[in-house]
Design a protein around this motif. Sequence first.
Motif, PDB file in Angstrom:
ATOM      1  N   ILE A 192      69.714  30.193  42.619  1.00 13.35           N
ATOM      2  CA  ILE A 192      70.340  30.869  43.766  1.00 13.35           C
ATOM      3  C   ILE A 192      69.682  32.219  44.026  1.00 13.35           C
ATOM      4  O   ILE A 192      69.445  32.602  45.172  1.00 13.35           O
ATOM      5  CB  ILE A 192      71.866  31.044  43.515  1.00 13.35           C
ATOM      6  N   THR A 193      69.394  32.949  42.942  1.00 15.34           N
ATOM      7  CA  THR A 193      68.850  34.297  43.106  1.00 15.34           C
ATOM      8  C   THR A 193      67.330  34.336  42.962  1.00 15.34           C
ATOM      9  O   THR A 193      66.747  35.424  43.000  1.00 15.34           O
ATOM     10  CB  THR A 193      69.475  35.250  42.062  1.00 15.34           C
ATOM     11  N   SER A 194      66.700  33.154  42.770  1.00 21.13           N
ATOM     12  CA  SER A 194      65.241  33.096  42.551  1.00 21.13           C
ATOM     13  C   SER A 194      64.781  34.029  41.442  1.00 21.13           C
ATOM     14  O   SER A 194      63.821  34.790  41.600  1.00 21.13           O
ATOM     15  CB  SER A 194      64.484  33.435  43.843  1.00 21.13           C
ATOM     16  N   THR A 195      65.504  33.991  40.332  1.00 21.92           N
ATOM     17  CA  THR A 195      65.181  34.842  39.185  1.00 21.92           C
ATOM     18  C   THR A 195      64.661  33.963  38.063  1.00 21.92           C
ATOM     19  O   THR A 195      65.440  33.306  37.366  1.00 21.92           O
ATOM     20  CB  THR A 195      66.448  35.590  38.700  1.00 21.92           C
ATOM     21  N   PHE A 196      63.352  33.928  37.892  1.00 24.81           N
ATOM     22  CA  PHE A 196      62.778  33.076  36.858  1.00 24.81           C
ATOM     23  C   PHE A 196      62.032  33.946  35.860  1.00 24.81           C
ATOM     24  O   PHE A 196      61.317  34.865  36.233  1.00 24.81           O
ATOM     25  CB  PHE A 196      61.864  32.020  37.473  1.00 24.81           C
ATOM     26  N   ALA A 197      62.207  33.618  34.562  1.00 27.65           N
ATOM     27  CA  ALA A 197      61.646  34.454  33.503  1.00 27.65           C
ATOM     28  C   ALA A 197      60.248  34.024  33.098  1.00 27.65           C
ATOM     29  O   ALA A 197      59.563  34.760  32.387  1.00 27.65           O
ATOM     30  CB  ALA A 197      62.578  34.442  32.285  1.00 27.65           C
ATOM     31  N   ASN A 198      59.827  32.817  33.525  1.00 29.44           N
ATOM     32  CA  ASN A 198      58.519  32.310  33.113  1.00 29.44           C
ATOM     33  C   ASN A 198      57.659  31.998  34.336  1.00 29.44           C
ATOM     34  O   ASN A 198      58.157  31.412  35.300  1.00 29.44           O
ATOM     35  CB  ASN A 198      58.679  31.019  32.309  1.00 29.44           C
ATOM     36  N   PRO A 199      56.356  32.327  34.281  1.00 30.10           N
ATOM     37  CA  PRO A 199      55.484  32.033  35.428  1.00 30.10           C
ATOM     38  C   PRO A 199      55.511  30.551  35.816  1.00 30.10           C
ATOM     39  O   PRO A 199      55.477  30.219  37.002  1.00 30.10           O
ATOM     40  CB  PRO A 199      54.090  32.446  34.933  1.00 30.10           C
ATOM     41  N   GLU A 200      55.593  29.638  34.803  1.00 30.18           N
ATOM     42  CA  GLU A 200      55.566  28.201  35.111  1.00 30.18           C
ATOM     43  C   GLU A 200      56.851  27.727  35.783  1.00 30.18           C
ATOM     44  O   GLU A 200      56.914  26.577  36.255  1.00 30.18           O
ATOM     45  CB  GLU A 200      55.274  27.374  33.849  1.00 30.18           C
ATOM     46  N   ASP A 201      57.893  28.582  35.855  1.00 30.38           N
ATOM     47  CA  ASP A 201      59.152  28.181  36.498  1.00 30.38           C
ATOM     48  C   ASP A 201      59.186  28.547  37.981  1.00 30.38           C
ATOM     49  O   ASP A 201      60.088  28.110  38.705  1.00 30.38           O
ATOM     50  CB  ASP A 201      60.355  28.881  35.826  1.00 30.38           C
ATOM     51  N   LEU A 202      58.265  29.372  38.428  1.00 34.60           N
ATOM     52  CA  LEU A 202      58.309  29.873  39.808  1.00 34.60           C
ATOM     53  C   LEU A 202      58.146  28.721  40.790  1.00 34.60           C
ATOM     54  O   LEU A 202      57.208  27.934  40.697  1.00 34.60           O
ATOM     55  CB  LEU A 202      57.211  30.924  40.020  1.00 34.60           C
ATOM     56  N   MET A 203      59.086  28.635  41.757  1.00 33.77           N
ATOM     57  CA  MET A 203      59.106  27.512  42.682  1.00 33.77           C
ATOM     58  C   MET A 203      58.135  27.709  43.835  1.00 33.77           C
ATOM     59  O   MET A 203      57.842  26.775  44.573  1.00 33.77           O
ATOM     60  CB  MET A 203      60.512  27.331  43.252  1.00 33.77           C
ATOM     61  N   SER A 204      57.686  28.927  44.031  1.00 36.01           N
ATOM     62  CA  SER A 204      56.803  29.212  45.154  1.00 36.01           C
ATOM     63  C   SER A 204      55.789  30.265  44.709  1.00 36.01           C
ATOM     64  O   SER A 204      56.099  31.126  43.880  1.00 36.01           O
ATOM     65  CB  SER A 204      57.639  29.732  46.343  1.00 36.01           C
ATOM     66  N   PRO A 205      54.555  30.203  45.235  1.00 35.43           N
ATOM     67  CA  PRO A 205      53.550  31.185  44.794  1.00 35.43           C
ATOM     68  C   PRO A 205      53.900  32.615  45.201  1.00 35.43           C
ATOM     69  O   PRO A 205      53.306  33.565  44.680  1.00 35.43           O
ATOM     70  CB  PRO A 205      52.266  30.705  45.480  1.00 35.43           C
ATOM     71  N   LYS A 206      54.882  32.775  46.110  1.00 29.24           N
ATOM     72  CA  LYS A 206      55.262  34.138  46.520  1.00 29.24           C
ATOM     73  C   LYS A 206      56.159  34.826  45.488  1.00 29.24           C
ATOM     74  O   LYS A 206      56.307  36.045  45.505  1.00 29.24           O
ATOM     75  CB  LYS A 206      56.033  34.083  47.849  1.00 29.24           C
ATOM     76  N   LEU A 207      56.816  34.035  44.634  1.00 28.08           N
ATOM     77  CA  LEU A 207      57.760  34.610  43.673  1.00 28.08           C
ATOM     78  C   LEU A 207      57.038  35.235  42.487  1.00 28.08           C
ATOM     79  O   LEU A 207      55.921  34.847  42.139  1.00 28.08           O
ATOM     80  CB  LEU A 207      58.717  33.526  43.169  1.00 28.08           C
ATOM     81  N   LYS A 208      57.719  36.192  41.866  1.00 26.09           N
ATOM     82  CA  LYS A 208      57.232  36.773  40.615  1.00 26.09           C
ATOM     83  C   LYS A 208      58.327  36.656  39.562  1.00 26.09           C
ATOM     84  O   LYS A 208      59.504  36.523  39.912  1.00 26.09           O
ATOM     85  CB  LYS A 208      56.863  38.251  40.830  1.00 26.09           C
TER      86      LYS A 208
END
Lengths: 151, 151, 151
Positions: B41-57
């Motif tokens: 919901i908050t697009s908060t991912f702790a690992n690079p491999e979890d990022l759903m979009s290349p724009k996220l960090k």
Amino acid sequence: MLPSELISWDNAVFRCYLGWSMILLFKMFALSILAGLMRFITSTFANPEDLMSPKLKVKFDDPNVERVRRAHRNDLENILPFFIIGLLYTLTNPSAFLAITLFRVVGIARIVHTLVYAVVVVPQPARALSWFAAYGATIYMAVQVVVTAAF
Amino acid sequence: MLPSELISWDNAVFRCYLGWSMILLFKMFALSILAGLMRFITSTFANPEDLMSPKLKVKFDDPNVERVRRAHRNDLENILPFFIIGLLYTLTNPSAFLAITLFRVVGIARIVHTLVYAVVVVPQPARALSWFAAYGATIYMAVQVVVTAAF
Amino acid sequence: MLPSELISWDNAVFRCYLGWSMILLFKMFALSILAGLMRFITSTFANPEDLMSPKLKVKFDDPNVERVRRAHRNDLENILPFFIIGLLYTLTNPSAFLAITLFRVVGIARIVHTLVYAVVVVPQPARALSWFAAYGATIYMAVQVVVTAAF
């Protein structure tokens, strides 16, 4: 001897396991209280609803609170596995002398670990040695459980 | 009565321990799912491999995710010890009324703790009281185990 | 059959539970060593008394150390409950084939989870799938325990 017969008040190993497990539970639970006290002393609260005054803000980086939390987490990593491994090791019908010595090593080492980590900071290697003593004794018990289960 | 005879489907205390332990397991495991949902919901991912979009960090400081993680860690500190202490307390052959009441206190208090901490935030002292209720009941059980083992 | 009779070296389910529990203990304990190694390799120490040189400062945000710590915490959330649920499930006298399969699923899935999380990072959904496999198998066992206790 059936393993279930070893779960008996007449079995000194089982009683020793119970005693040290409960001492370690009290020790681990004491860290919850110590962490709470540290939060009050340093006014470090992680949730908006915990703030005692409207002037305070949530804070996550107080070194005294974080130190107690690291000690507590280390307990979760080491004492919680001991609770179950100690019980299963008791079921292998170990020599009473060896088993009681191992339980004492784990119990005393984990108390020392907490004291030198979260109560009075003692220079290394005090914390490393106490951590290794309990870690090694727990691994030895787990190896005995595997060997008994496998043969 | 032998402790191992108390591990029986005819023993209401043992069955009550099993029921509440498993309810608390489901509750604790539900927090894993809630933490995962909050991360999406908050697009908060702790690992690079979890990022759903290349724009996220990678991100570590979302207050909603961290709140669920704190509630979950509090479960590790309190429910996991109860799993073993409740079983050992059952072996002391306690009065059924007292034991069942204690298991209910722990079970209901920990459910309330999660609800007021991670689901609908309720002002203090709701969380503090629910935490203390389960903490106190667990300590009472541990004291009974030590007393039975020692005498 | 009495539950306590199932705690026996003749019971293949109990021996299988012991074997996989101890393998998972060794795996979980290995993460403590891996986290320590990562701290030395990256000079990331959380306590002033751990600093190996006066030039170093405490550091909390090394991604390699934090990755291992997240994998370790995930073990606390999932393997520690399995230690007790697996034992209680053994007491329900399950079919040996099903029980041994479930223990293998939990054991292998948690080893894969650690490998793809903390040793060699593998793109998702490797970690998510291995997490769900162990999570689902543990929930299935807990449901069986509740059903047996309730009826």
